[in-house]
Design a protein around this motif. Structure first.
Motif, PDB file in Angstrom:
ATOM      1  N   VAL A 108       0.840  -1.211   0.000  1.00  0.00           N
ATOM      2  CA  VAL A 108       0.000   0.000   0.000  1.00  0.00           C
ATOM      3  C   VAL A 108       0.867   1.250   0.000  1.00  0.00           C
ATOM      4  O   VAL A 108       0.609   2.194  -0.755  1.00  0.00           O
ATOM      5  CB  VAL A 108      -0.979  -0.017   1.199  1.00  0.00           C
ATOM      6  CG1 VAL A 108      -1.679   1.313   1.345  1.00  0.00           C
ATOM      7  CG2 VAL A 108      -1.999  -1.136   1.035  1.00  0.00           C
ATOM      8  N   ILE A 109       1.913   1.267   0.799  1.00  0.00           N
ATOM      9  CA  ILE A 109       2.807   2.433   0.829  1.00  0.00           C
ATOM     10  C   ILE A 109       3.488   2.610  -0.522  1.00  0.00           C
ATOM     11  O   ILE A 109       3.600   3.732  -1.034  1.00  0.00           O
ATOM     12  CB  ILE A 109       3.840   2.292   1.970  1.00  0.00           C
ATOM     13  CG1 ILE A 109       3.137   2.435   3.322  1.00  0.00           C
ATOM     14  CG2 ILE A 109       4.956   3.327   1.832  1.00  0.00           C
ATOM     15  CD1 ILE A 109       4.018   2.104   4.513  1.00  0.00           C
ATOM     16  N   SER A 110       3.929   1.525  -1.121  1.00  0.00           N
ATOM     17  CA  SER A 110       4.570   1.589  -2.430  1.00  0.00           C
ATOM     18  C   SER A 110       3.603   2.095  -3.497  1.00  0.00           C
ATOM     19  O   SER A 110       3.993   2.876  -4.372  1.00  0.00           O
ATOM     20  CB  SER A 110       5.100   0.209  -2.806  1.00  0.00           C
ATOM     21  OG  SER A 110       5.694   0.229  -4.076  1.00  0.00           O
ATOM     22  N   ILE A 111       2.357   1.674  -3.427  1.00  0.00           N
ATOM     23  CA  ILE A 111       1.351   2.146  -4.383  1.00  0.00           C
ATOM     24  C   ILE A 111       1.130   3.640  -4.220  1.00  0.00           C
ATOM     25  O   ILE A 111       1.092   4.392  -5.207  1.00  0.00           O
ATOM     26  CB  ILE A 111       0.024   1.372  -4.204  1.00  0.00           C
ATOM     27  CG1 ILE A 111       0.202  -0.084  -4.604  1.00  0.00           C
ATOM     28  CG2 ILE A 111      -1.100   2.023  -5.012  1.00  0.00           C
ATOM     29  CD1 ILE A 111      -0.944  -0.994  -4.175  1.00  0.00           C
ATOM     30  N   ILE A 112       0.986   4.085  -2.996  1.00  0.00           N
ATOM     31  CA  ILE A 112       0.739   5.507  -2.737  1.00  0.00           C
ATOM     32  C   ILE A 112       1.907   6.361  -3.224  1.00  0.00           C
ATOM     33  O   ILE A 112       1.708   7.440  -3.771  1.00  0.00           O
ATOM     34  CB  ILE A 112       0.456   5.736  -1.236  1.00  0.00           C
ATOM     35  CG1 ILE A 112      -0.895   5.107  -0.867  1.00  0.00           C
ATOM     36  CG2 ILE A 112       0.475   7.218  -0.895  1.00  0.00           C
ATOM     37  CD1 ILE A 112      -1.169   5.069   0.621  1.00  0.00           C
ATOM     38  N   ALA A 139      -4.228   8.893  -9.850  1.00  0.00           N
ATOM     39  CA  ALA A 139      -5.062   8.607  -8.681  1.00  0.00           C
ATOM     40  C   ALA A 139      -5.998   7.427  -8.939  1.00  0.00           C
ATOM     41  O   ALA A 139      -6.222   6.595  -8.050  1.00  0.00           O
ATOM     42  CB  ALA A 139      -5.864   9.837  -8.294  1.00  0.00           C
ATOM     43  N   GLY A 140      -6.542   7.319 -10.144  1.00  0.00           N
ATOM     44  CA  GLY A 140      -7.459   6.229 -10.455  1.00  0.00           C
ATOM     45  C   GLY A 140      -6.788   4.872 -10.395  1.00  0.00           C
ATOM     46  O   GLY A 140      -7.327   3.915  -9.830  1.00  0.00           O
ATOM     47  N   MET A 141      -5.608   4.757 -10.992  1.00  0.00           N
ATOM     48  CA  MET A 141      -4.892   3.485 -10.967  1.00  0.00           C
ATOM     49  C   MET A 141      -4.400   3.145  -9.560  1.00  0.00           C
ATOM     50  O   MET A 141      -4.377   1.976  -9.170  1.00  0.00           O
ATOM     51  CB  MET A 141      -3.714   3.501 -11.942  1.00  0.00           C
ATOM     52  CG  MET A 141      -4.111   3.298 -13.386  1.00  0.00           C
ATOM     53  SD  MET A 141      -5.134   1.817 -13.661  1.00  0.00           S
ATOM     54  CE  MET A 141      -4.033   0.508 -13.188  1.00  0.00           C
ATOM     55  N   LYS A 142      -4.011   4.157  -8.789  1.00  0.00           N
ATOM     56  CA  LYS A 142      -3.629   3.891  -7.402  1.00  0.00           C
ATOM     57  C   LYS A 142      -4.806   3.296  -6.643  1.00  0.00           C
ATOM     58  O   LYS A 142      -4.641   2.337  -5.885  1.00  0.00           O
ATOM     59  CB  LYS A 142      -3.171   5.180  -6.712  1.00  0.00           C
ATOM     60  CG  LYS A 142      -1.809   5.650  -7.123  1.00  0.00           C
ATOM     61  CD  LYS A 142      -1.417   6.903  -6.367  1.00  0.00           C
ATOM     62  CE  LYS A 142      -0.078   7.419  -6.838  1.00  0.00           C
ATOM     63  NZ  LYS A 142       0.368   8.605  -6.092  1.00  0.00           N
ATOM     64  N   LEU A 143      -5.992   3.868  -6.860  1.00  0.00           N
ATOM     65  CA  LEU A 143      -7.187   3.369  -6.186  1.00  0.00           C
ATOM     66  C   LEU A 143      -7.478   1.922  -6.590  1.00  0.00           C
ATOM     67  O   LEU A 143      -7.789   1.082  -5.741  1.00  0.00           O
ATOM     68  CB  LEU A 143      -8.386   4.260  -6.498  1.00  0.00           C
ATOM     69  CG  LEU A 143      -9.701   3.862  -5.832  1.00  0.00           C
ATOM     70  CD1 LEU A 143      -9.567   3.933  -4.319  1.00  0.00           C
ATOM     71  CD2 LEU A 143     -10.821   4.760  -6.317  1.00  0.00           C
ATOM     72  N   VAL A 144      -7.341   1.623  -7.884  1.00  0.00           N
ATOM     73  CA  VAL A 144      -7.573   0.257  -8.356  1.00  0.00           C
ATOM     74  C   VAL A 144      -6.605  -0.713  -7.686  1.00  0.00           C
ATOM     75  O   VAL A 144      -7.002  -1.781  -7.203  1.00  0.00           O
ATOM     76  CB  VAL A 144      -7.446   0.183  -9.894  1.00  0.00           C
ATOM     77  CG1 VAL A 144      -7.404  -1.252 -10.373  1.00  0.00           C
ATOM     78  CG2 VAL A 144      -8.579   0.941 -10.558  1.00  0.00           C
ATOM     79  N   TRP A 145      -5.337  -0.362  -7.632  1.00  0.00           N
ATOM     80  CA  TRP A 145      -4.348  -1.246  -7.014  1.00  0.00           C
ATOM     81  C   TRP A 145      -4.602  -1.409  -5.516  1.00  0.00           C
ATOM     82  O   TRP A 145      -4.482  -2.503  -4.971  1.00  0.00           O
ATOM     83  CB  TRP A 145      -2.932  -0.728  -7.252  1.00  0.00           C
ATOM     84  CG  TRP A 145      -2.353  -1.204  -8.535  1.00  0.00           C
ATOM     85  CD1 TRP A 145      -2.147  -0.480  -9.676  1.00  0.00           C
ATOM     86  CD2 TRP A 145      -1.913  -2.532  -8.834  1.00  0.00           C
ATOM     87  NE1 TRP A 145      -1.611  -1.276 -10.651  1.00  0.00           N
ATOM     88  CE2 TRP A 145      -1.451  -2.539 -10.171  1.00  0.00           C
ATOM     89  CE3 TRP A 145      -1.863  -3.719  -8.119  1.00  0.00           C
ATOM     90  CZ2 TRP A 145      -0.947  -3.688 -10.782  1.00  0.00           C
ATOM     91  CZ3 TRP A 145      -1.363  -4.860  -8.730  1.00  0.00           C
ATOM     92  CH2 TRP A 145      -0.911  -4.840 -10.043  1.00  0.00           C
TER      93      TRP A 145
END
Length: 92
Positions: free
Chosen positions: A42-46, A52-58
């Motif tokens: 989660v930290i790596s994704i953020i 923002a959309g792809m971060k939310l999906v991941w």
């Protein structure tokens, strides 16, 4: 004349206590490793360069399927996030 030889062995109750303690320790270590893997994902994704959309999906994928989602992020997602051609933008 029969002689009885006694040896110092553990009883079944003692063996179960040792095995139970070892099982608890292994389970606790695996649980901590699992939580660390998910939090790191989660930290790596953020912190990634994704939109923002792809971060939310991941993040949703990691929350819904924590083990598989985290492994997928580290195996595929990070590589895609670092490559501008794969993200759909061209490098100048």
């Amino acid at each position: 004349m029969l002689s009885v030889i006694t040896t110092a062995t553990s009883t079944p109750a003692q063996d179960q206590g040792i095995l139970g303690g070892a099982l608890i320790a292994v389970t606790a270590i695996a649980g901590v490793a699992f939580v660390v893997l998910v939090v790191a994902a989660v930290i790596s994704i953020i912190r990634s360069e994704l939109g923002a959309g792809m971060k939310l999906v991941w993040i949703v994928f990691v929350v819904v399927a924590p083990f598989l989602g985290s492994l997928a992020w580290f195996a595929v997602g990070r590589r895609d996030a670092q490559d501008p051609v794969r993200r759909g933008t061209r490098a100048a």
